[in-house]
Design a protein around this motif. Sequence first.
Motif, short mmCIF file in Angstrom:
data_model
loop_
_atom_site.label_atom_id
_atom_site.label_comp_id
_atom_site.label_asym_id
_atom_site.label_seq_id
_atom_site.Cartn_x
_atom_site.Cartn_y
_atom_site.Cartn_z
N SER A 154 0.82 -1.21 0.00
CA SER A 154 0.00 0.00 0.00
C SER A 154 0.86 1.26 0.00
N LYS A 155 1.99 1.25 0.71
CA LYS A 155 2.90 2.40 0.69
C LYS A 155 3.51 2.60 -0.69
N ILE A 156 3.87 1.52 -1.35
CA ILE A 156 4.43 1.62 -2.70
C ILE A 156 3.39 2.16 -3.67
N ASN A 213 3.62 5.69 -5.76
CA ASN A 213 3.48 5.67 -7.21
C ASN A 213 2.36 6.60 -7.67
N ALA A 214 1.26 6.65 -6.95
CA ALA A 214 0.16 7.54 -7.29
C ALA A 214 0.57 9.00 -7.14
N LYS A 215 1.35 9.32 -6.10
CA LYS A 215 1.83 10.68 -5.91
C LYS A 215 2.74 11.11 -7.05
N LYS A 216 3.61 10.21 -7.49
CA LYS A 216 4.51 10.53 -8.60
C LYS A 216 3.74 10.76 -9.89
N SER A 217 2.74 9.94 -10.15
CA SER A 217 1.99 10.10 -11.39
C SER A 217 1.09 11.34 -11.36
N ALA A 218 0.66 11.76 -10.18
CA ALA A 218 -0.17 12.96 -10.07
C ALA A 218 0.63 14.22 -10.33
N GLN A 270 -2.40 11.15 -22.64
CA GLN A 270 -2.24 11.37 -21.20
C GLN A 270 -3.43 10.69 -20.52
N ALA A 271 -3.15 9.69 -19.73
CA ALA A 271 -4.22 8.95 -19.05
C ALA A 271 -4.93 9.86 -18.06
N LYS A 272 -6.24 9.70 -17.95
CA LYS A 272 -7.02 10.49 -16.99
C LYS A 272 -6.86 9.91 -15.60
N LEU A 273 -6.65 10.79 -14.65
CA LEU A 273 -6.45 10.37 -13.26
C LEU A 273 -7.76 10.47 -12.49
N LYS A 310 -5.87 13.04 -8.03
CA LYS A 310 -5.67 14.47 -8.29
C LYS A 310 -5.52 15.25 -6.99
N ASN A 311 -6.11 14.76 -5.92
CA ASN A 311 -6.00 15.43 -4.62
C ASN A 311 -4.61 15.29 -4.01
N LEU A 312 -3.76 14.42 -4.55
CA LEU A 312 -2.41 14.22 -4.04
C LEU A 312 -1.40 15.18 -4.65
N ARG A 313 -1.84 16.05 -5.54
CA ARG A 313 -0.92 16.99 -6.19
C ARG A 313 -0.29 17.93 -5.18
N LYS A 314 0.93 18.34 -5.48
CA LYS A 314 1.64 19.26 -4.59
C LYS A 314 1.33 20.71 -4.90
N PHE A 315 0.87 21.02 -6.10
CA PHE A 315 0.63 22.40 -6.49
C PHE A 315 -0.82 22.71 -6.62
#
Length: 48
Positions: free
Chosen positions: A14-16, A20-25, A35-38, A43-48
């Motif tokens: 689950s941590k991995i 991975n989801a954070k990196k792809s976001a 570009q695959a739709k997320l 999308k809520n994991l984005r940093k910006f």
Amino acid sequence: MKSQLEKRLLNAVSKIALDNAKKSANSACVFVGYQAKLPESVKNLRKF
């Protein structure tokens, strides 16, 4: 003992998956045409 090992393994998986989801976001596709739709939860994991 088996259940404790299973819990550790599932926790690691689950941590991995979350990392991975954070990196792809936070990245974009390098290819021009696709570009695959997320999902909204990713999308809520984005940093910006």
